[in-house]
Design a protein around this motif. Structure first.
Motif, PDB file in Angstrom:
ATOM      1  N   SER A  17     -16.153 -27.112   6.833  1.00 30.46           N
ATOM      2  CA  SER A  17     -16.613 -27.711   4.757  1.00 30.46           C
ATOM      3  C   SER A  17     -15.439 -25.994   4.479  1.00 30.46           C
ATOM      4  N   THR A  18     -14.898 -25.116   5.093  1.00 29.86           N
ATOM      5  CA  THR A  18     -14.033 -24.089   3.993  1.00 29.86           C
ATOM      6  C   THR A  18     -12.616 -24.655   3.702  1.00 29.86           C
ATOM      7  N   PRO A  19     -11.469 -24.204   2.438  1.00 30.37           N
ATOM      8  CA  PRO A  19     -10.822 -24.945   2.890  1.00 30.37           C
ATOM      9  C   PRO A  19     -10.005 -24.590   3.242  1.00 30.37           C
ATOM     10  N   PRO A  20      -8.638 -24.630   3.926  1.00 32.79           N
ATOM     11  CA  PRO A  20      -7.838 -24.071   4.399  1.00 32.79           C
ATOM     12  C   PRO A  20      -7.371 -23.126   3.002  1.00 32.79           C
ATOM     13  N   GLN A  21      -7.106 -22.052   3.402  1.00 34.97           N
ATOM     14  CA  GLN A  21      -6.038 -20.588   2.316  1.00 34.97           C
ATOM     15  C   GLN A  21      -4.743 -21.290   1.641  1.00 34.97           C
ATOM     16  N   SER A  22      -4.543 -21.803   0.435  1.00 34.75           N
ATOM     17  CA  SER A  22      -3.411 -22.148  -0.258  1.00 34.75           C
ATOM     18  C   SER A  22      -2.644 -21.692  -1.162  1.00 34.75           C
ATOM     19  N   GLY A  23      -2.848 -20.374  -1.628  1.00 34.67           N
ATOM     20  CA  GLY A  23      -2.207 -19.634  -1.774  1.00 34.67           C
ATOM     21  C   GLY A  23      -1.678 -18.772  -1.362  1.00 34.67           C
ATOM     22  N   ARG A  24      -0.456 -17.932  -2.230  1.00 32.13           N
ATOM     23  CA  ARG A  24       0.003 -16.607  -1.766  1.00 32.13           C
ATOM     24  C   ARG A  24      -0.431 -15.265  -0.772  1.00 32.13           C
ATOM     25  N   TYR A  25      -0.357 -15.651   0.366  1.00 32.06           N
ATOM     26  CA  TYR A  25      -0.278 -14.675   1.429  1.00 32.06           C
ATOM     27  C   TYR A  25      -0.410 -12.795   1.754  1.00 32.06           C
ATOM     28  N   LEU A  26      -0.460 -11.632   1.502  1.00 30.40           N
ATOM     29  CA  LEU A  26      -0.045 -10.964   1.283  1.00 30.40           C
ATOM     30  C   LEU A  26       0.322 -10.360   2.750  1.00 30.40           C
ATOM     31  N   VAL A  27       1.444  -9.899   3.252  1.00 33.31           N
ATOM     32  CA  VAL A  27       0.979  -9.565   4.889  1.00 33.31           C
ATOM     33  C   VAL A  27       2.036  -8.050   4.798  1.00 33.31           C
ATOM     34  N   SER A  28       2.594  -7.632   3.620  1.00 37.89           N
ATOM     35  CA  SER A  28       2.748  -6.118   3.884  1.00 37.89           C
ATOM     36  C   SER A  28       1.753  -5.060   4.164  1.00 37.89           C
ATOM     37  N   SER A  29       2.206  -4.140   5.136  1.00 41.95           N
ATOM     38  CA  SER A  29       1.509  -3.196   5.681  1.00 41.95           C
ATOM     39  C   SER A  29       2.450  -1.954   5.729  1.00 41.95           C
ATOM     40  N   GLY A  30       2.153  -0.806   5.473  1.00 37.05           N
ATOM     41  CA  GLY A  30       2.676   0.497   5.682  1.00 37.05           C
ATOM     42  C   GLY A  30       2.928   0.261   7.429  1.00 37.05           C
ATOM     43  N   ASN A  31       1.478   0.073   8.003  1.00 36.08           N
ATOM     44  CA  ASN A  31       1.520   0.110   9.394  1.00 36.08           C
ATOM     45  C   ASN A  31       1.904  -0.938  10.277  1.00 36.08           C
ATOM     46  N   ARG A  32       2.215  -1.999   9.738  1.00 34.95           N
ATOM     47  CA  ARG A  32       2.711  -3.591  10.406  1.00 34.95           C
ATOM     48  C   ARG A  32       4.343  -3.300   9.695  1.00 34.95           C
TER      49      ARG A  32
END
Length: 664
Positions: free
Chosen positions: A533-548
């Protein structure tokens, strides 16, 4: 009576016909056959015209040919009808040109006529003879499943040849057109592909049988079962736990049975549509593209029908072999898989008790014409003014919305639970599913969750497509005076039946998705299965991070995938919205009569049908890509965060807390 005995007798009674349960039908051109029930399954196998077939005993009462001279003396396949009356009239040959409404048993009789044409090489083999090669239950199961794969391959080969011949018959005057040359070459290639599939299936079965290398390959001579199958699950497993897979099969078999009937109706409608479209093509020389589209629809429905038949019989075998006690002889095993003559000494069929199927009555059946009329009444109100009946694009309001918000709004609409089947599972959130799941199994649980969620959305998208098609008979009525509309109306009927069959297939997939999710998160399978019953994530997902920031890190790679998947979703969303707007515009133009007559183009109704199909393809592609996007997010998050992160905190990194269920 112990449970083992109950299991054997239950499955035996579920398949065995009574002495008065068979007849040889009169086939009339205008006869309307009801949907098949268990009594409609063939009581005897079709005789095989193969002079190399060796006579063999078959205690179940099935006919075997000894030589070509005996062909005419063999009984034709027999079917039971609702009034239980009997007749001595023989079944008409498949190629006799008699038009009829075929049911699943008759479709199989037609599809398995391959041996009569002499095109396939091999020795006919019964299912009982195949199972007799081994006493090991697991090996017998493999033999049965390989047998049905071969049977399906034979049917599809026969149909490929038939489709090649139909193409040649209806397009004789278009032989030299570039598009026609391509279509004929493709049809010939389909025949070769199907022949190769038969050869591969023969080799697989021969290997399991341990056949000699110089022996002729086997050919399946028994027909698969297409009637109801009584599992008697509650009786057999009243005092012990059922294996998970057996529980799934018990839930899925009735749905597959409905899908078989639905695809059979769709095949009959597609055949009628092909005939009417082909006749128009031969008379006018116009409509080649429409004819080829109709032929493709027939091919698709035939393959879908046979796919369901194969899966149905393979699952029956898996179920029956699981409940049959050790030492069960081959004849009894076969009687638990396909419909055979009742063994001597077996008790009479139960016609009113809890064991065994209740015979079908004439008033149990609803003809497809009645169903269609009801749907037309439901979806169309003749008293409505024409302007108020004009379609509006469902997603037209999203045209002015910028991405990524457009993607998010479209995904929310498609994942809104508004039209799920009645036996849907217990709604549960992603956070609830992940609680208690070990960290090394989280990815599998997340994958099962999003897979089941996609299947729920696909089911509802197909229901939307069917609703759109059910509204089109009103358009056909308004356009009935235009050239070609009679044939277009037949194509509309075929499209509606195909959509209904696809919806039932989607229901079976949704059931399997709920089962897989429930099992993946360690919940009890004897309780209600879980519906995401949880809809999937459809908005833009932020992936930038200094430790990655490390180039070669898994998080970096999955972060790049997340970005690419969302860019893909933006394009897919635009395709869905534009297809929806175009469909609505074409429906409105057709209703108002704005479409000009053009002998070189399909009818306005055909144009609308293509638009509906295009929107459905775009919608399903969007839903599939949305699932891939969320799996990329999950892999990114699991590669980024520590393994001991709590399930609630993990979910916060995956999706925004929302629900697919709404009050309005």
């Amino acid at each position: 009576m112990n449970l083992a005995t109950i299991a054997i007798i239950s499955c035996l009674w579920a398949q065995a016909p009574g002495d008065d349960d068979r007849y040889e039908p009169k086939l009339r051109p205008a006869q309307k056959a009801p949907a098949a029930a268990i009594e409609d399954a063939p009581a005897d196998d079709a005789p095989l015209d193969d002079p190399r077939a060796k006579p063999a005993s078959h205690d179940s009462g099935r006919h075997e040919r000894s030589n070509a001279a005996d062909d005419d003396a063999q009984e034709a396949p027999r079917y039971r009808r609702a009034d239980d009356s009997e007749t001595d009239e023989r079944m008409a040959p498949v190629d006799a040109g008699v038009k009829q409404k075929l049911r699943p048993p008759e479709l199989l009789a037609e599809a398995l006529e391959t041996l009569r044409s002499g095109a396939l090489v091999g020795t006919p083999l019964t299912l009982q003879a195949a199972l007799a090669r081994s006493t090991d239950r697991q090996q017998q199961l493999k033999l049965a499943q390989a047998y049905w794969r071969l049977c399906a391959a034979q049917a599809e080969y026969h149909w490929a040849r038939n489709e090649r011949d139909l193409l040649g018959e209806y397009t004789q005057s278009q032989t030299n057109l570039p598009g026609m040359l391509s279509a004929r070459a493709s049809a010939r290639a389909d025949v070769r592909d199907a022949q190769l599939a038969v050869t591969q299936a023969q080799q697989e079965l021969a290997d399991l049988l341990g056949a000699r290398l110089d022996a002729e390959p086997p050919l399946a001579s028994d027909r698969p079962h297409v009637g109801d199958y009584s599992t008697h699950f509650e009786t057999i497993f009243s005092s012990r736990a059922a294996p998970p897979r057996i529980r799934l099969i018990h839930r899925t078999l009735p749905v597959r049975r409905k899908a078989i009937d639905a695809h059979a109706e769709a095949i009959v409608s597609a055949l009628h549509a092909l005939e009417s479209t082909g006749d128009d093509l031969k008379q006018s020389g116009q409509g080649l593209a429409t004819f080829l589209t109709t032929l493709e629809q027939l091919k698709h429905e035939r393959r879908a029908f046979m796919g369901d038949v194969r899966a149905y019989n393979q699952e029956i075998a898996e179920y029956a072999f699981a409940v049959a006690p050790p030492g069960t002889n081959g004849e009894t095993l076969v009687s638990m898989l396909i419909k055979t003559t009742r063994p001597a000494g077996a008790p009479p069929r139960n016609r009113s008790g809890s064991l065994g199927p209740t015979p079908a009555r004439r008033d149990d059946f609803t003809t497809s014409e009645t169903t269609d009329a009801q749907q037309q009444t439901t979806n169309y109100q003749p008293e409505m003014p024409a302007d108020s009946a004009d379609d509006q694009g469902v997603y037209q309001g999203l045209l002015d919305v910028e991405s990524p918000e457009r993607v998010q709004k479209l995904a929310n609409l498609l994942h809104w639970d508004r039209n799920l089947p009645a036996d849907v599972g217990e709604p549960t959130t992603l956070a609830e599913c992940l609680r208690g799941v070990p960290s090394d199994r989280r990815l599998n649980a997340i994958a099962a969750f999003w897979q089941a969620r996609e299947r729920a959305a696909v089911y509802q998208a197909l229901a939307d497509q069917l609703e759109q098609l059910n509204a089109l008979p009103a358009v056909a009525i308004d356009l009935r005076d235009r050239r070609g509309m009679a044939e277009a109306g037949v194509r509309l009927q075929a499209a509606r039946r195909a959509a209904r069959a696809a919806l039932i297939d989607a229901q079976a997939l949704l059931l399997a998705g709920e089962f897989e999710l429930t099992e993946a998160v360690g919940r009890r399978l004897d309780d209600a299965w879980l519906l995401p019953s949880t809809p999937p994530q459809s908005g833009r997902y932020l992936v930038s991070s200094g430790n990655r920031s490390r180039r070669a890190s898994p998080a970096k790679r999955w972060g790049d995938m997340v970005r690419l998947h969302h860019e893909e979703l933006e394009e897919r969303a635009d395709g869905v919205i534009q297809a929806d707007v175009q469909r609505a515009t074409l429906v409105t133009e057709a209703r108002r009569g704005d479409s000009a007559d053009n002998a070189d183009e399909p009818t306005p109704l055909d144009i609308v049908l293509r638009a509906v199909a295009r929107q459905n393809r775009e919608t399903l592609a969007f839903l599939h890509d949305l699932t891939r996007y969320n799996m990329a997010i999950a892999r990114f998050a699991l590669a980024t965060w520590p393994e001991n992160i709590s399930s609630d905190e993990l979910v916060k990194t995956l999706v925004i807390a929302r629900s697919t269920r709404r009050d309005t």
